[in-house]
Design a protein around this motif. Structure first.
Motif, PDB file in Angstrom:
ATOM      1  N   GLU A  93       0.830  -1.202   0.000  1.00 46.55           N
ATOM      2  CA  GLU A  93       0.000   0.000   0.000  1.00 46.55           C
ATOM      3  C   GLU A  93       0.868   1.257   0.000  1.00 46.55           C
ATOM      4  O   GLU A  93       0.645   2.190  -0.787  1.00 46.55           O
ATOM      5  N   MET A  94       1.854   1.309   0.892  1.00 41.36           N
ATOM      6  CA  MET A  94       2.723   2.479   0.980  1.00 41.36           C
ATOM      7  C   MET A  94       3.606   2.621  -0.262  1.00 41.36           C
ATOM      8  O   MET A  94       3.916   3.736  -0.687  1.00 41.36           O
ATOM      9  N   TYR A  95       3.981   1.496  -0.841  1.00 43.57           N
ATOM     10  CA  TYR A  95       4.800   1.551  -2.048  1.00 43.57           C
ATOM     11  C   TYR A  95       3.996   2.130  -3.210  1.00 43.57           C
ATOM     12  O   TYR A  95       4.518   2.936  -3.990  1.00 43.57           O
ATOM     13  N   ASN A  96       2.728   1.726  -3.325  1.00 44.96           N
ATOM     14  CA  ASN A  96       1.876   2.257  -4.398  1.00 44.96           C
ATOM     15  C   ASN A  96       1.608   3.743  -4.231  1.00 44.96           C
ATOM     16  O   ASN A  96       1.387   4.458  -5.219  1.00 44.96           O
ATOM     17  N   ILE A  97       1.620   4.219  -2.982  1.00 43.43           N
ATOM     18  CA  ILE A  97       1.341   5.640  -2.721  1.00 43.43           C
ATOM     19  C   ILE A  97       2.607   6.482  -2.829  1.00 43.43           C
ATOM     20  O   ILE A  97       2.619   7.525  -3.491  1.00 43.43           O
ATOM     21  N   TYR A  98       3.682   6.038  -2.165  1.00 41.22           N
ATOM     22  CA  TYR A  98       4.895   6.855  -2.071  1.00 41.22           C
ATOM     23  C   TYR A  98       6.068   6.286  -2.888  1.00 41.22           C
ATOM     24  O   TYR A  98       6.810   7.038  -3.516  1.00 41.22           O
ATOM     25  N   GLY A  99       6.248   4.974  -2.832  1.00 45.68           N
ATOM     26  CA  GLY A  99       7.405   4.372  -3.493  1.00 45.68           C
ATOM     27  C   GLY A  99       7.402   4.571  -4.998  1.00 45.68           C
ATOM     28  O   GLY A  99       8.449   4.841  -5.602  1.00 45.68           O
ATOM     29  N   VAL A 100       6.230   4.449  -5.612  1.00 48.13           N
ATOM     30  CA  VAL A 100       6.138   4.616  -7.066  1.00 48.13           C
ATOM     31  C   VAL A 100       6.505   6.044  -7.470  1.00 48.13           C
ATOM     32  O   VAL A 100       7.144   6.268  -8.503  1.00 48.13           O
ATOM     33  N   LEU A 101       6.120   7.015  -6.642  1.00 45.29           N
ATOM     34  CA  LEU A 101       6.473   8.414  -6.927  1.00 45.29           C
ATOM     35  C   LEU A 101       7.989   8.617  -6.881  1.00 45.29           C
ATOM     36  O   LEU A 101       8.563   9.285  -7.742  1.00 45.29           O
ATOM     37  N   VAL A 102       8.622   8.032  -5.866  1.00 41.28           N
ATOM     38  CA  VAL A 102      10.080   8.150  -5.750  1.00 41.28           C
ATOM     39  C   VAL A 102      10.752   7.471  -6.936  1.00 41.28           C
ATOM     40  O   VAL A 102      11.717   8.003  -7.521  1.00 41.28           O
ATOM     41  N   LEU A 103      10.227   6.301  -7.324  1.00 42.50           N
ATOM     42  CA  LEU A 103      10.796   5.581  -8.466  1.00 42.50           C
ATOM     43  C   LEU A 103      10.680   6.397  -9.743  1.00 42.50           C
ATOM     44  O   LEU A 103      11.611   6.455 -10.555  1.00 42.50           O
ATOM     45  N   ALA A 104       9.536   7.061  -9.918  1.00 40.73           N
ATOM     46  CA  ALA A 104       9.302   7.835 -11.140  1.00 40.73           C
ATOM     47  C   ALA A 104      10.144   9.103 -11.177  1.00 40.73           C
ATOM     48  O   ALA A 104      10.762   9.416 -12.202  1.00 40.73           O
ATOM     49  N   TYR A 105      10.189   9.825 -10.060  1.00 43.05           N
ATOM     50  CA  TYR A 105      10.855  11.126 -10.065  1.00 43.05           C
ATOM     51  C   TYR A 105      12.351  11.036  -9.793  1.00 43.05           C
ATOM     52  O   TYR A 105      13.094  11.935 -10.178  1.00 43.05           O
ATOM     53  N   LEU A 106      12.807   9.982  -9.124  1.00 40.82           N
ATOM     54  CA  LEU A 106      14.229   9.867  -8.822  1.00 40.82           C
ATOM     55  C   LEU A 106      14.938   8.933  -9.800  1.00 40.82           C
ATOM     56  O   LEU A 106      15.835   9.357 -10.546  1.00 40.82           O
ATOM     57  N   ASN A 107      14.522   7.679  -9.843  1.00 39.48           N
ATOM     58  CA  ASN A 107      15.227   6.690 -10.674  1.00 39.48           C
ATOM     59  C   ASN A 107      15.106   6.987 -12.167  1.00 39.48           C
ATOM     60  O   ASN A 107      16.105   6.996 -12.885  1.00 39.48           O
ATOM     61  N   ILE A 108      13.883   7.235 -12.623  1.00 34.15           N
ATOM     62  CA  ILE A 108      13.681   7.453 -14.057  1.00 34.15           C
ATOM     63  C   ILE A 108      14.334   8.759 -14.504  1.00 34.15           C
ATOM     64  O   ILE A 108      15.026   8.808 -15.529  1.00 34.15           O
ATOM     65  N   ASN A 109      14.134   9.836 -13.716  1.00 31.82           N
ATOM     66  CA  ASN A 109      14.755  11.110 -14.078  1.00 31.82           C
ATOM     67  C   ASN A 109      16.274  11.045 -14.003  1.00 31.82           C
ATOM     68  O   ASN A 109      16.976  11.652 -14.815  1.00 31.82           O
ATOM     69  N   MET A 110      16.795  10.297 -13.011  1.00 39.91           N
ATOM     70  CA  MET A 110      18.235  10.139 -12.910  1.00 39.91           C
ATOM     71  C   MET A 110      18.780   9.382 -14.124  1.00 39.91           C
ATOM     72  O   MET A 110      19.847   9.724 -14.653  1.00 39.91           O
ATOM     73  N   THR A 111      18.045   8.380 -14.578  1.00 43.43           N
ATOM     74  CA  THR A 111      18.480   7.622 -15.752  1.00 43.43           C
ATOM     75  C   THR A 111      18.509   8.499 -16.988  1.00 43.43           C
ATOM     76  O   THR A 111      19.480   8.477 -17.766  1.00 43.43           O
ATOM     77  N   ILE A 112      17.451   9.285 -17.181  1.00 45.10           N
ATOM     78  CA  ILE A 112      17.400  10.184 -18.347  1.00 45.10           C
ATOM     79  C   ILE A 112      18.530  11.200 -18.285  1.00 45.10           C
ATOM     80  O   ILE A 112      19.224  11.452 -19.286  1.00 45.10           O
ATOM     81  N   LEU A 113      18.733  11.808 -17.105  1.00 44.90           N
ATOM     82  CA  LEU A 113      19.803  12.793 -16.948  1.00 44.90           C
ATOM     83  C   LEU A 113      21.172  12.170 -17.191  1.00 44.90           C
ATOM     84  O   LEU A 113      22.053  12.781 -17.823  1.00 44.90           O
ATOM     85  N   SER A 114      21.359  10.932 -16.701  1.00 48.64           N
ATOM     86  CA  SER A 114      22.637  10.246 -16.889  1.00 48.64           C
ATOM     87  C   SER A 114      22.921   9.981 -18.359  1.00 48.64           C
ATOM     88  O   SER A 114      24.049  10.159 -18.836  1.00 48.64           O
ATOM     89  N   VAL A 115      21.889   9.569 -19.089  1.00 46.34           N
ATOM     90  CA  VAL A 115      22.056   9.311 -20.525  1.00 46.34           C
ATOM     91  C   VAL A 115      22.429  10.594 -21.259  1.00 46.34           C
ATOM     92  O   VAL A 115      23.306  10.600 -22.137  1.00 46.34           O
ATOM     93  N   VAL A 116      21.770  11.705 -20.909  1.00 47.19           N
ATOM     94  CA  VAL A 116      22.074  12.997 -21.540  1.00 47.19           C
ATOM     95  C   VAL A 116      23.516  13.409 -21.248  1.00 47.19           C
ATOM     96  O   VAL A 116      24.257  13.853 -22.137  1.00 47.19           O
ATOM     97  N   ILE A 117      23.935  13.253 -19.977  1.00 42.53           N
ATOM     98  CA  ILE A 117      25.307  13.623 -19.585  1.00 42.53           C
ATOM     99  C   ILE A 117      26.323  12.776 -20.350  1.00 42.53           C
ATOM    100  O   ILE A 117      27.323  13.298 -20.879  1.00 42.53           O
ATOM    101  N   MET A 118      26.090  11.473 -20.430  1.00 44.23           N
ATOM    102  CA  MET A 118      27.024  10.604 -21.136  1.00 44.23           C
ATOM    103  C   MET A 118      27.075  10.925 -22.625  1.00 44.23           C
ATOM    104  O   MET A 118      28.138  10.864 -23.253  1.00 44.23           O
ATOM    105  N   PHE A 119      25.928  11.318 -23.187  1.00 46.19           N
ATOM    106  CA  PHE A 119      25.898  11.686 -24.611  1.00 46.19           C
ATOM    107  C   PHE A 119      26.795  12.889 -24.876  1.00 46.19           C
ATOM    108  O   PHE A 119      27.617  12.877 -25.809  1.00 46.19           O
ATOM    109  N   PHE A 120      26.685  13.936 -24.059  1.00 46.97           N
ATOM    110  CA  PHE A 120      27.498  15.134 -24.256  1.00 46.97           C
ATOM    111  C   PHE A 120      28.979  14.854 -23.976  1.00 46.97           C
ATOM    112  O   PHE A 120      29.862  15.384 -24.663  1.00 46.97           O
ATOM    113  N   CYS A 121      29.252  14.044 -22.969  1.00 46.18           N
ATOM    114  CA  CYS A 121      30.646  13.717 -22.652  1.00 46.18           C
ATOM    115  C   CYS A 121      31.331  12.996 -23.807  1.00 46.18           C
ATOM    116  O   CYS A 121      32.446  13.356 -24.217  1.00 46.18           O
ATOM    117  N   TYR A 122      30.663  11.977 -24.348  1.00 46.54           N
ATOM    118  CA  TYR A 122      31.276  11.219 -25.435  1.00 46.54           C
ATOM    119  C   TYR A 122      31.309  12.019 -26.733  1.00 46.54           C
ATOM    120  O   TYR A 122      32.199  11.821 -27.570  1.00 46.54           O
TER     121      TYR A 122
END
Length: 340
Positions: A175-204
């Protein structure tokens, strides 16, 4: 007639799921064996173990090895419990999320290392020692572990601080994961992945622009040079990053389009199972990427001979295993011009 159709659908679904489990077990063997071979190859060559790029390679191989040893069995159990509508299934998907995040953090470290080596080659040789490389690996793995497990940490915190209608620990956590954990996964993990890909693209992009300029300067016989070894290492790192992005992209698309009310049914359809196989197969690809070099393949072969010899009974007299794996100093120098 409807009952017959349901039976056929159930049989097809079971057949797909069994095939998925078999593929996972095969993938588990390839991941664990391939990355164990990489770790053993770096370990038994002391000259390689002292170079930062090989230390970073070993760190990524260790994460991939853990994915095969822990992540895949945990995923199999989670899928089975998800089919049974067991709320505890959420716990079994945590290792895969954590290990994928740790792989991403290692790729970021390797990208920063290549950028530093190409941009400041002399400073890199002085500053980037083996000891510092090991410390950096430890730091990025801890950061990757914390970020990867952040959604579940927040869910556990919410369980302790907030009231819930459920008495079961699994139901409360879900229950708590569906309310809070999914939000953290969406805003932290997914955004971090997108940002990391962008950073690596510019670096290379910067690295290869600089490398192209280096080739022109070399043609004009100027004194400015970039180490050929660093360029080859960068090309291999780029290949690893591209493979990681290709394997991860379908999972990111799936997260955005997942609006199915029946989570268990959706997560065990064949497109989703293929996406899961794809993201895990990234851990299998890296040893093959390293082996594109002939010298690396030779060292792989020597490591295999050593491993196989451990399971053989040595005859008295000549130790054939030791003789067959004996390497000349020229092999080590040749390996320094290869990648991983």
């Amino acid at each position: 007639m409807e009952a017959l159709n349901k039976t056929e659908e159930s049989y097809t679904s079971d057949e797909i799921f069994i095939t998925f489990i078999i593929c996972l077990l095969l993938l588990m063997f390839l991941i664990t064996f391939g990355n164990l071979l990489v770790l053993f190859t770096v370990y038994r060559n002391s000259s390689l173990a002292k170079k930062p790029i090989y230390i970073f390679t070993a760190s990524l191989a260790l994460v991939d090895f853990t994915t095969g040893l822990i992540g895949i069995p945990s995923l199999v159990i989670g899928k089975i419990k998800l089919l049974e509508q067991n709320s505890c299934s959420v716990f079994y998907f945590v290792p895969v999320v954590v290990l994928v995040t740790m792989s991403l953090s290692n790729l970021l470290l390797m990208t920063a290392d290549r950028l530093f080596a190409i941009r400041f080659p002399l400073r890199y040789m002085v500053w980037m020692t083996a000891g510092r490389a090991v410390k950096l690996c430890c730091i990025v793995n801890v950061v990757g572990f914390v970020v990867g497990s952040a959604s579940n940490m927040v869910s556990f915190g919410a369980e302790l601080l907030l009231d819930s209608n459920y008495t079961s620990m699994c139901d409360r956590h879900l229950e708590m994961y569906n309310i809070y954990g999914v939000l953290v996964l969406a805003y932290l993990n997914i955004n971090m992945t997108i940002l990391s890909v962008v950073i690596m693209f510019f670096c290379y992009s910067y690295i290869f622009v600089r490398a192209r300029r280096h080739m022109k300067e070399r043609a004009l016989r100027t004194d400015k040079q970039i180490n050929t070894f660093d360029l080859k290492a960068t090309k291999t790192t780029v290949t690893i990053v591209i493979a990681f992005i290709i394997c991860l992209l379908p999972k990111g698309i799936q997260e955005y389009i997942n609006e199915s009310p029946d989570q268990a049914s959706f997560m065990n359809t064949w497109p989703c199972l293929i996406v899961d196989l794809l993201i895990l197969s990234n851990s299998m690809l890296n040893p093959f990427i390293y082996s594109r070099n002939k010298t690396v393949r030779k060292l792989y072969k020597q490591s295999l001979i050593v491993i196989i010899s451990k399971f053989k009974i040595n005859k008295p007299g000549i130790n054939q295993a030791d003789t067959s794996v004996m390497k000349s100093q020229s092999d080590i120098h040749t390996m320094e011009s290869a990648i991983q």
